[in-house]
Design a protein around this motif. Structure first.
Motif, PDB file in Angstrom:
ATOM      1  N   UNK A 119       5.146 -17.687  -8.621  1.00 38.93           N
ATOM      2  CA  UNK A 119       6.381 -17.093  -8.103  1.00 38.93           C
ATOM      3  C   UNK A 119       7.416 -18.138  -7.698  1.00 38.93           C
ATOM      4  N   UNK A 120       7.985 -18.805  -8.662  1.00 41.45           N
ATOM      5  CA  UNK A 120       8.984 -19.854  -8.408  1.00 41.45           C
ATOM      6  C   UNK A 120      10.185 -19.329  -7.621  1.00 41.45           C
ATOM      7  N   UNK A 121      10.652 -18.144  -7.983  1.00 38.58           N
ATOM      8  CA  UNK A 121      11.810 -17.576  -7.282  1.00 38.58           C
ATOM      9  C   UNK A 121      11.513 -17.391  -5.794  1.00 38.58           C
ATOM     10  N   UNK A 122      10.288 -17.024  -5.478  1.00 38.38           N
ATOM     11  CA  UNK A 122       9.906 -16.826  -4.077  1.00 38.38           C
ATOM     12  C   UNK A 122       9.836 -18.144  -3.326  1.00 38.38           C
ATOM     13  N   UNK A 170       7.681 -23.856 -13.825  1.00 40.53           N
ATOM     14  CA  UNK A 170       8.855 -24.158 -12.993  1.00 40.53           C
ATOM     15  C   UNK A 170       8.438 -24.450 -11.560  1.00 40.53           C
ATOM     16  N   UNK A 171       7.403 -23.780 -11.077  1.00 41.14           N
ATOM     17  CA  UNK A 171       6.936 -23.987  -9.702  1.00 41.14           C
ATOM     18  C   UNK A 171       6.415 -25.404  -9.509  1.00 41.14           C
ATOM     19  N   UNK A 172       5.544 -25.856 -10.418  1.00 43.51           N
ATOM     20  CA  UNK A 172       4.989 -27.202 -10.287  1.00 43.51           C
ATOM     21  C   UNK A 172       6.074 -28.244 -10.487  1.00 43.51           C
ATOM     22  N   UNK A 173       6.957 -28.011 -11.445  1.00 43.48           N
ATOM     23  CA  UNK A 173       8.055 -28.956 -11.670  1.00 43.48           C
ATOM     24  C   UNK A 173       8.887 -29.124 -10.401  1.00 43.48           C
ATOM     25  N   UNK A 174       9.110 -28.034  -9.692  1.00 41.31           N
ATOM     26  CA  UNK A 174       9.887 -28.112  -8.459  1.00 41.31           C
ATOM     27  C   UNK A 174       9.116 -28.832  -7.354  1.00 41.31           C
ATOM     28  N   UNK A 175       7.849 -28.501  -7.189  1.00 42.86           N
ATOM     29  CA  UNK A 175       7.061 -29.149  -6.134  1.00 42.86           C
ATOM     30  C   UNK A 175       6.979 -30.660  -6.354  1.00 42.86           C
ATOM     31  N   UNK A 176       6.995 -31.083  -7.608  1.00 41.03           N
ATOM     32  CA  UNK A 176       6.948 -32.510  -7.919  1.00 41.03           C
ATOM     33  C   UNK A 176       8.191 -33.256  -7.430  1.00 41.03           C
ATOM     34  N   UNK A 177       9.257 -32.538  -7.125  1.00 45.58           N
ATOM     35  CA  UNK A 177      10.495 -33.184  -6.651  1.00 45.58           C
ATOM     36  C   UNK A 177      10.521 -33.359  -5.137  1.00 45.58           C
ATOM     37  N   UNK A 178       9.534 -32.816  -4.427  1.00 44.41           N
ATOM     38  CA  UNK A 178       9.525 -32.869  -2.968  1.00 44.41           C
ATOM     39  C   UNK A 178       8.779 -34.126  -2.518  1.00 44.41           C
ATOM     40  N   UNK A 179       9.478 -35.098  -1.918  1.00 42.25           N
ATOM     41  CA  UNK A 179       8.818 -36.364  -1.559  1.00 42.25           C
ATOM     42  C   UNK A 179       7.702 -36.196  -0.529  1.00 42.25           C
ATOM     43  N   UNK A 180       7.917 -35.361   0.466  1.00 42.96           N
ATOM     44  CA  UNK A 180       6.955 -35.232   1.568  1.00 42.96           C
ATOM     45  C   UNK A 180       6.096 -33.989   1.410  1.00 42.96           C
ATOM     46  N   UNK A 205       1.887 -30.313 -19.336  1.00 43.04           N
ATOM     47  CA  UNK A 205       2.401 -31.685 -19.290  1.00 43.04           C
ATOM     48  C   UNK A 205       1.520 -32.569 -18.415  1.00 43.04           C
ATOM     49  N   UNK A 206       1.305 -33.829 -18.831  1.00 41.68           N
ATOM     50  CA  UNK A 206       0.403 -34.708 -18.082  1.00 41.68           C
ATOM     51  C   UNK A 206       0.719 -34.802 -16.603  1.00 41.68           C
ATOM     52  N   UNK A 207       2.014 -34.834 -16.254  1.00 35.07           N
ATOM     53  CA  UNK A 207       2.364 -34.952 -14.835  1.00 35.07           C
ATOM     54  C   UNK A 207       1.996 -33.694 -14.056  1.00 35.07           C
ATOM     55  N   UNK A 208       2.007 -32.537 -14.704  1.00 35.40           N
ATOM     56  CA  UNK A 208       1.617 -31.294 -14.047  1.00 35.40           C
ATOM     57  C   UNK A 208       0.100 -31.247 -13.870  1.00 35.40           C
TER      58      UNK A 208
END
Length: 262
Positions: free
Chosen positions: A12-15, A47-57, A110-113
């Motif tokens: 649930x990326x939108x959530x 999209x959810x994992x891609x977004x979480x990967x952008x959060x430094x902390x 994707x490998x990073x995911x």
């Protein structure tokens, strides 16, 4: 630095976006603890994992559905054993098919995911002695000695604590619920609060134990809590955010409005 905690968004990326916008999460300054199961159910695991990967902390914990996704994308489900075939069928039925579609049915993650999931922690203890774990733990066993499978699957701890909480709540002059030992607080996902009580649509606080899964995979909302103030913000119901999808319910929001049934 503010500290926020959420759990079990299930594709649930939108959530996720709604919750973090509503709590005014500042990714440059704040910390997010995510108690597992970002995958499986709704259509936007990628999209959810891609977004979480952008959060430094970010501190991300392993969930049972995350483990299932790891098994699929590392080829473990394709061992020549009927046990694996049965588990693969269970995963696909319990939301895994939506994860496959999110990435493309015949496409690798994707490998990073995949590394994101592989690096997920089985539990986390903060410097001020707050425990975060996906499913639960055995207070009589040192958590560092506990099998990961237990930490991400077993509901015995939650069932025992909820039974004590429910008993106390039903007594007119109930004593204060005994705190979970060893830790200042304990945050858990995995067991939807609405499965314990359909009216419990907010995170459930039982003494120093807090259940964060408010049924986003099914008919509920995603919740985020400020770990220090205990303020809660919620998304819209995910069925309404993804009105044409079945999710893990077996029926869509628009289908129900059109006269469908569970």
């Amino acid at each position: 630095m503010k500290r926020f905690v959420m759990s079990d968004s299930h594709g649930g990326y939108k959530a996720i976006l709604q919750c973090l916008e509503r709590c005014k999460f500042n990714p440059a300054q704040d910390q997010l603890f995510f108690i597992g199961d970002v995958v499986d159910g709704w259509s936007e695991t990628k999209a959810s994992i891609a977004y979480l990967l952008t959060i430094p902390n970010l501190v991300y914990l392993l969930g049972n559905h995350d483990q299932w996704a790891i098994k699929y994308y590392t080829g473990e489900f394709y061992e020549t054993d009927s046990e694996y075939e049965t588990e693969l069928d269970a995963w696909l039925f319990q939301g895994g098919l939506a994860t496959l579609k999110s990435y493309g049915v015949q496409t690798d993650m994707p490998p990073e995911h995949l590394q994101f999931l592989l690096k997920a922690k089985p539990y986390h203890i903060t410097p001020d002695n707050i425990l975060l774990v996906h499913a639960g733990f055995d207070p009589e066993t040192p958590i560092q000695n506990t099998n990961t499978e237990y930490l991400i699957w077993n509901r015995n701890f939650i069932q025992k604590q909820y039974a004590a909480y429910h008993k106390n709540k039903s007594q007119l002059f109930a004593k204060e619920l005994a705190p979970v030992p060893h830790y200042k607080e304990v945050y858990v996902g995995h067991t939807p609060t609405i499965s314990l009580n359909k009216k419990q649509t907010l995170p459930l606080v039982m003494g120093n134990l807090i259940l964060m899964d408010t049924g986003a995979a099914f008919t509920g909302c995603l919740s985020v809590m400020d770990m220090d103030t205990k303020e809660v913000w919620q998304s819209d119901k995910l069925m309404q955010l993804y009105p044409d999808e079945l999710g893990r319910n077996g029926a869509s929001w628009n289908g129900l409005k059109g006269g469908g049934s569970w």
